[in-house]
Design a protein around this motif. Structure first.
Motif, PDB file in Angstrom:
ATOM      1  N   ASP A 194       0.844  -1.198   0.000  1.00  0.00           N
ATOM      2  CA  ASP A 194       0.000   0.000   0.000  1.00  0.00           C
ATOM      3  C   ASP A 194       0.874   1.241   0.000  1.00  0.00           C
ATOM      4  OD1 ASP A 194      -2.709  -1.106   0.160  1.00  0.00           O
ATOM      5  OD2 ASP A 194      -2.086  -1.853   2.130  1.00  0.00           O
ATOM      6  N   LEU A 195       0.440   2.239  -0.751  1.00  0.00           N
ATOM      7  CA  LEU A 195       1.130   3.525  -0.740  1.00  0.00           C
ATOM      8  C   LEU A 195       0.818   4.272   0.546  1.00  0.00           C
ATOM      9  CD1 LEU A 195       0.552   4.885  -4.365  1.00  0.00           C
ATOM     10  CD2 LEU A 195       2.681   4.018  -3.422  1.00  0.00           C
ATOM     11  N   GLY A 236      -0.171   7.560   2.761  1.00  0.00           N
ATOM     12  CA  GLY A 236      -1.147   8.593   2.436  1.00  0.00           C
ATOM     13  C   GLY A 236      -0.558   9.827   1.794  1.00  0.00           C
ATOM     14  N   TRP A 237       0.712  10.103   2.056  1.00  0.00           N
ATOM     15  CA  TRP A 237       1.311  11.326   1.520  1.00  0.00           C
ATOM     16  C   TRP A 237       1.823  11.180   0.090  1.00  0.00           C
ATOM     17  CZ3 TRP A 237       6.196  10.065   0.181  1.00  0.00           C
ATOM     18  CH2 TRP A 237       6.845   9.057   0.907  1.00  0.00           C
ATOM     19  N   GLY A 294       2.261  11.080  -3.780  1.00  0.00           N
ATOM     20  CA  GLY A 294       1.514  11.773  -4.821  1.00  0.00           C
ATOM     21  C   GLY A 294       2.347  12.010  -6.068  1.00  0.00           C
ATOM     22  N   SER A 295       2.021  13.040  -6.804  1.00  0.00           N
ATOM     23  CA  SER A 295       2.585  13.259  -8.135  1.00  0.00           C
ATOM     24  C   SER A 295       4.056  13.654  -8.117  1.00  0.00           C
ATOM     25  CB  SER A 295       1.783  14.344  -8.859  1.00  0.00           C
ATOM     26  OG  SER A 295       1.802  15.551  -8.118  1.00  0.00           O
ATOM     27  N   GLN A 298      -2.576   1.698  -8.360  1.00  0.00           N
ATOM     28  CA  GLN A 298      -2.866   2.680  -7.323  1.00  0.00           C
ATOM     29  C   GLN A 298      -1.960   3.902  -7.472  1.00  0.00           C
ATOM     30  OE1 GLN A 298      -1.988   1.324  -3.363  1.00  0.00           O
ATOM     31  NE2 GLN A 298      -3.016   3.027  -2.356  1.00  0.00           N
ATOM     32  N   ALA A 299      -0.674   3.668  -7.730  1.00  0.00           N
ATOM     33  CA  ALA A 299       0.267   4.772  -7.892  1.00  0.00           C
ATOM     34  C   ALA A 299      -0.074   5.609  -9.115  1.00  0.00           C
ATOM     35  CB  ALA A 299       1.688   4.216  -8.007  1.00  0.00           C
ATOM     36  N   ARG A 358      -3.057   6.113 -10.344  1.00  0.00           N
ATOM     37  CA  ARG A 358      -4.218   6.951 -10.005  1.00  0.00           C
ATOM     38  C   ARG A 358      -3.816   8.116  -9.106  1.00  0.00           C
ATOM     39  NH1 ARG A 358      -6.601   1.807  -9.256  1.00  0.00           N
ATOM     40  NH2 ARG A 358      -6.400   2.036  -6.985  1.00  0.00           N
ATOM     41  N   ARG A 359      -2.795   7.924  -8.291  1.00  0.00           N
ATOM     42  CA  ARG A 359      -2.328   9.002  -7.413  1.00  0.00           C
ATOM     43  C   ARG A 359      -1.450  10.007  -8.156  1.00  0.00           C
ATOM     44  NH1 ARG A 359      -1.101   7.922  -1.878  1.00  0.00           N
ATOM     45  NH2 ARG A 359      -2.589   6.424  -1.015  1.00  0.00           N
ATOM     46  N   CYS A 382       1.700   9.211  -9.165  1.00  0.00           N
ATOM     47  CA  CYS A 382       3.114   8.873  -8.952  1.00  0.00           C
ATOM     48  C   CYS A 382       3.744   8.379 -10.250  1.00  0.00           C
ATOM     49  CB  CYS A 382       3.259   7.778  -7.899  1.00  0.00           C
ATOM     50  SG  CYS A 382       2.827   8.251  -6.230  1.00  0.00           S
TER      51      CYS A 382
END
Length: 376
Positions: free
Chosen positions: A100-101, A103-104, A106-107, A129-130, A132-133, A135
């Protein structure tokens, strides 16, 4: 018990090496060159990064991915935080692990996925998941695997794992096998060099490959034990509890890698600590029942049928030449003061990556020899 005669019989070593561990250690330099070529063909040298990432996240199964994260964090230093994503699950099987990534994430962050398998559903889900975030995702894995397809679908960068023909005969692939480490690490070194976080241009990677070849010449199965540092170390660790002390920034990952290899390949436990803190942390251990002179049992008891007692042996790994500010003299005094033998490894001079590669290569060979000669 260690079969000493096996160490100096190359034919017997080859027969005992059903996992092709010796071949993987001997071909580590070739694996680096192949990985560097495949990475260049994938276009890493042509990337035009838009600044450095805020943080690097690394995910992958087994000891190899853990060692890759440890090495990259050491090499990157304070230039960028490197965080390993520990998996969760009910078993260490590929289908049971999940990542799991935080919470912080991001891009502005970079996710690196390193696996010698590529069939883990959890890593494919992590890549999605990454994406969609926002990353940036880079994966090193075998081609034609679910992870390779997942990274392609999310427009991420896929770097093919440099494999050898004998890898296909070792399923599941041993995570601590020497070839696996360099196949995973080399593409990421080239990538982080391009981003500007570490210094690992093509010339440096070639120097690393040359250093690995040099170690293979010194530590190969045809070289007799008396002039072979890896066989010598394996013999010294027979019936001993390795207490691995490291000195220097780069020696730390090498020591932790050695402990992981001993556990996975040879089934041997080991303790690891960095100097000078190791002197206080392990002082009580060396003065207790594990010390070489310790024998709490009745001296007159018949020991003919008893297994040999397990005693500690210090292994000192250093990534810099002797001299200057060093805790090594105090380490020798502490070990010998408790009647504990000590083995030392000092690499030849070179770049940080070269000395690190030499320490890893010699201890990899030693772990393999210990595994083969003890029937692990």
């Amino acid at each position: 018990m260690l079969d000493d005669s096996l160490l100096d019989t190359p034919e017997a070593l080859a027969e005992a090496d059903r996992r092709a561990l010796l071949r993987g250690a001997a071909e580590a330099g070739a694996r680096v060159r192949t990985a560097a070529r495949l990475t260049a063909e994938a276009g890493v040298r042509d990337l035009k990064p838009d600044g450095r990432p805020r943080g690097i996240l690394i995910a992958g199964p087994g000891a190899a991915a853990t060692c890759v994260a440890d090495l990259l964090a050491t090499l990157a230093g304070a230039s960028c935080p490197v965080t390993r994503l520990a998996p969760t699950g009910v078993a260490p099987a590929a289908g049971a692990l999940r990542w799991d990534l935080p919470g912080w994430a991001g891009s502005v962050d970079l996710l690196l996925i390193a696996t010698p398998d590529g069939t883990e559903p959890g890593l494919a889900l992590l890549a999605e998941q990454a994406y969609r975030r926002g990353c940036t995702v880079v994966a090193v894995a075998p081609t034609r695997t679910p992870l390779a397809e997942a990274t392609g679908a999310s427009h991420s960068l896929f770097l093919p794992l440099a494999t050898a023909a004998y890898d296909q005969d070792a399923q599941p692939l041993t995570a601590s096998a020497p070839g696996v480490l360099w196949a995973l690490l080399t593409p990421l070194l080239a990538l982080l060099d391009r981003i500007g976080l570490i210094t690992a241009p093509a010339e440096t990677l070639e120097q690393v490959a040359d250093r690995l070849d040099h170690v293979a010449e010194r530590c190969g199965p045809a070289v007799a034990t008396y002039s072979n540092p890896a066989k010598t170390l394996a013999g010294e660790l027979a019936d001993a509890l390795p207490v691995i002390w490291t000195e220097g920034v780069s020696a730390g990952p090498a020591g932790r890698r050695f402990a992981a290899s001993l556990a996975e390949l040879a089934g041997r436990p080991a303790l690891v600590a960095e100097l000078p803190e190791a002197l206080a942390a392990h002082n009580a251990l060396l003065s207790g029942p594990l010390a070489a002179g310790a024998d709490p049992d009745d001296f007159f008891r018949d020991r003919v049928d008893d297994p040999p007692a397990l005693h500690a042996r210090v292994v000192l790994l250093r990534d810099r030449p002797s001299g200057g500010l060093s805790a090594a003299p105090a380490a020798r005094d502490l070990a010998l003061g408790h009647d504990t033998p000590i083995s030392e490894l000092d690499p030849e001079e070179g770049t940080e990556l070269e000395t690190l590669a030499e320490l890893i290569a010699i201890t990899d060979f030693a772990a393999v020899y210990l595994a083969l000669a003890s029937g692990a």
